[in-house]
Design a protein around this motif. Sequence first.
Motif, short mmCIF file in Angstrom:
data_model
loop_
_atom_site.label_atom_id
_atom_site.label_comp_id
_atom_site.label_asym_id
_atom_site.label_seq_id
_atom_site.Cartn_x
_atom_site.Cartn_y
_atom_site.Cartn_z
N ALA A 1 0.83 -1.21 0.00
CA ALA A 1 0.00 0.00 0.00
C ALA A 1 0.87 1.26 0.00
O ALA A 1 0.57 2.24 -0.69
N LEU A 2 1.95 1.23 0.78
CA LEU A 2 2.87 2.36 0.83
C LEU A 2 3.47 2.63 -0.54
O LEU A 2 3.50 3.77 -1.02
N LEU A 3 3.95 1.57 -1.20
CA LEU A 3 4.57 1.73 -2.51
C LEU A 3 3.56 2.15 -3.57
O LEU A 3 3.87 2.99 -4.43
N LEU A 4 2.35 1.59 -3.50
CA LEU A 4 1.31 1.95 -4.45
C LEU A 4 0.91 3.41 -4.30
O LEU A 4 0.83 4.16 -5.29
N SER A 5 0.65 3.82 -3.07
CA SER A 5 0.25 5.20 -2.81
C SER A 5 1.35 6.17 -3.21
O SER A 5 1.09 7.21 -3.84
N ALA A 6 2.59 5.84 -2.87
CA ALA A 6 3.72 6.70 -3.21
C ALA A 6 3.91 6.78 -4.72
O ALA A 6 4.22 7.85 -5.27
N GLY A 7 3.73 5.65 -5.40
CA GLY A 7 3.89 5.63 -6.85
C GLY A 7 2.86 6.50 -7.56
O GLY A 7 3.20 7.29 -8.44
N ILE A 8 1.60 6.36 -7.16
CA ILE A 8 0.53 7.16 -7.77
C ILE A 8 0.74 8.64 -7.46
O ILE A 8 0.67 9.50 -8.36
N ALA A 9 1.02 8.95 -6.19
CA ALA A 9 1.19 10.35 -5.78
C ALA A 9 2.42 10.97 -6.44
O ALA A 9 2.39 12.13 -6.86
N GLY A 10 3.51 10.20 -6.52
CA GLY A 10 4.72 10.72 -7.15
C GLY A 10 4.50 11.05 -8.61
O GLY A 10 4.94 12.10 -9.10
N LYS B 1 -8.07 -3.41 3.22
CA LYS B 1 -7.67 -3.91 4.53
C LYS B 1 -6.16 -3.70 4.73
O LYS B 1 -5.36 -4.61 4.63
N THR B 2 -5.78 -2.46 4.96
CA THR B 2 -4.37 -2.17 5.16
C THR B 2 -4.21 -1.16 6.28
O THR B 2 -5.14 -0.42 6.62
N ASN B 3 -3.04 -1.11 6.86
CA ASN B 3 -2.74 -0.14 7.90
C ASN B 3 -2.62 1.25 7.28
O ASN B 3 -1.79 1.47 6.40
N PRO B 4 -3.46 2.21 7.69
CA PRO B 4 -3.42 3.55 7.09
C PRO B 4 -2.08 4.26 7.28
O PRO B 4 -1.77 5.20 6.54
N LEU B 5 -1.29 3.83 8.26
CA LEU B 5 0.01 4.44 8.46
C LEU B 5 0.85 4.35 7.18
O LEU B 5 1.62 5.26 6.86
N ALA B 6 0.69 3.26 6.44
CA ALA B 6 1.43 3.08 5.19
C ALA B 6 1.12 4.21 4.21
O ALA B 6 2.02 4.76 3.57
N ILE B 7 -0.15 4.56 4.12
CA ILE B 7 -0.57 5.64 3.21
C ILE B 7 -0.10 6.99 3.72
O ILE B 7 0.35 7.84 2.94
N PHE B 8 -0.16 7.18 5.03
CA PHE B 8 0.25 8.47 5.60
C PHE B 8 1.77 8.68 5.53
O PHE B 8 2.24 9.82 5.62
N LEU B 9 2.53 7.60 5.37
CA LEU B 9 3.99 7.73 5.25
C LEU B 9 4.43 7.99 3.82
O LEU B 9 5.58 8.36 3.59
N SER B 10 3.53 7.81 2.87
CA SER B 10 3.91 7.95 1.46
C SER B 10 4.48 9.33 1.10
O SER B 10 5.39 9.40 0.25
N PRO B 11 4.00 10.45 1.69
CA PRO B 11 4.61 11.74 1.34
C PRO B 11 6.11 11.79 1.63
O PRO B 11 6.87 12.38 0.85
N PHE B 12 6.54 11.18 2.71
CA PHE B 12 7.95 11.23 3.07
C PHE B 12 8.80 10.36 2.14
O PHE B 12 9.93 10.72 1.79
N LEU B 13 8.24 9.24 1.71
CA LEU B 13 8.95 8.39 0.75
C LEU B 13 9.11 9.10 -0.58
O LEU B 13 10.20 9.09 -1.18
N PHE C 1 -6.96 7.83 -1.79
CA PHE C 1 -8.32 7.37 -2.11
C PHE C 1 -8.28 6.08 -2.93
O PHE C 1 -8.95 5.09 -2.60
N LEU C 2 -7.47 6.07 -3.97
CA LEU C 2 -7.37 4.90 -4.83
C LEU C 2 -6.75 3.71 -4.10
O LEU C 2 -7.20 2.57 -4.25
N THR C 3 -5.72 3.99 -3.32
CA THR C 3 -5.05 2.92 -2.58
C THR C 3 -5.99 2.27 -1.58
O THR C 3 -6.01 1.05 -1.42
N LYS C 4 -6.80 3.09 -0.91
CA LYS C 4 -7.76 2.55 0.05
C LYS C 4 -8.79 1.66 -0.64
O LYS C 4 -9.20 0.62 -0.09
N LEU C 5 -9.20 2.02 -1.84
CA LEU C 5 -10.18 1.21 -2.56
C LEU C 5 -9.55 -0.07 -3.12
O LEU C 5 -10.19 -1.11 -3.15
N ILE C 6 -8.28 0.03 -3.55
CA ILE C 6 -7.60 -1.14 -4.12
C ILE C 6 -7.20 -2.13 -3.03
O ILE C 6 -7.34 -3.34 -3.17
#
Length: 298
Positions: free
Chosen positions: A166-175, A211-223, A203-208
Amino acid sequence: MFPNFKQRILIICSASIGAFILIFAAHALMPKDASTGIVLLNANLGLLPALFSLLIYAIPAIVLALLCSAAGHPYAGLLVASFSLLVLAAAGGSPEGFIWSIESPQQYLTLIFETLIWLALFIAFLFAIHITRPTLRKKLEHVPSLQTHAPDFNLFVNFNSNAIIALLLSAGIAGFLTNNLILSTATAQSTCSLILAFGLAAFLTKLIIPKTNPLAIFLSPFLVAIVAYALIRFNATSYPTMTALYIKLYQQDFPGMAIALPIQYASAAVFGSVLGYSAGSSMDAAFTHENDADPATT
């Protein structure tokens, strides 16, 4: 995120008060050369005094954020804190100041270390919510506006392979979105682009991956920030000198995600991530409720 009107008012008022007070920290955080853009490592006062000033001015925002997390959804505090910081980042001015102040692209290493500082502050704030929320909820249990069915704050558990994906997916889309949305050094463009890019990515990561830890998504800006700055710092072929960097910047051949400063990732990007994750959670819950109510799905 807030199911009743009182809690919506609470978060808006808290964010406004926190931002109004925190904005006064801008003068203590400005660079040594009086240029624009807040970078703690380049602050005129020095790193430690700048951090101390930031934390002093941030006390009201932090307290209000903790109260919002306790009285309602646990992520409400993240909205209050990130919005307050967003206003401070905007008051600091354009990221262009940092670009013009450095003498070599290798100094982008400063922004990598700066990102790690903001990451540490972010984790510390989450831990503060984790520690204080149970106690504050007990003290607020008789308050009429308390959200009685708010979920527990469990960001520090179950950070498994699913969360890493989820972290990698969110970071990839956002990047990708950030790289294409930020086309100039204007403060408003960086801020709005980060909110939009990370909001949509969350939003997309949560739908895809529901069932994931939201911390992964919230850490994506720093990655994303670390990767962006590394693309400049460790790419001597494309950026051998500042002249080459300026040419690429003004020919719009420069990574847009490397224009935004760490404080903007820690504020606007996190703010967008929380909004996007909340919207995704609401839609996911609506889909789940609809499927449970439909006899054809049972």
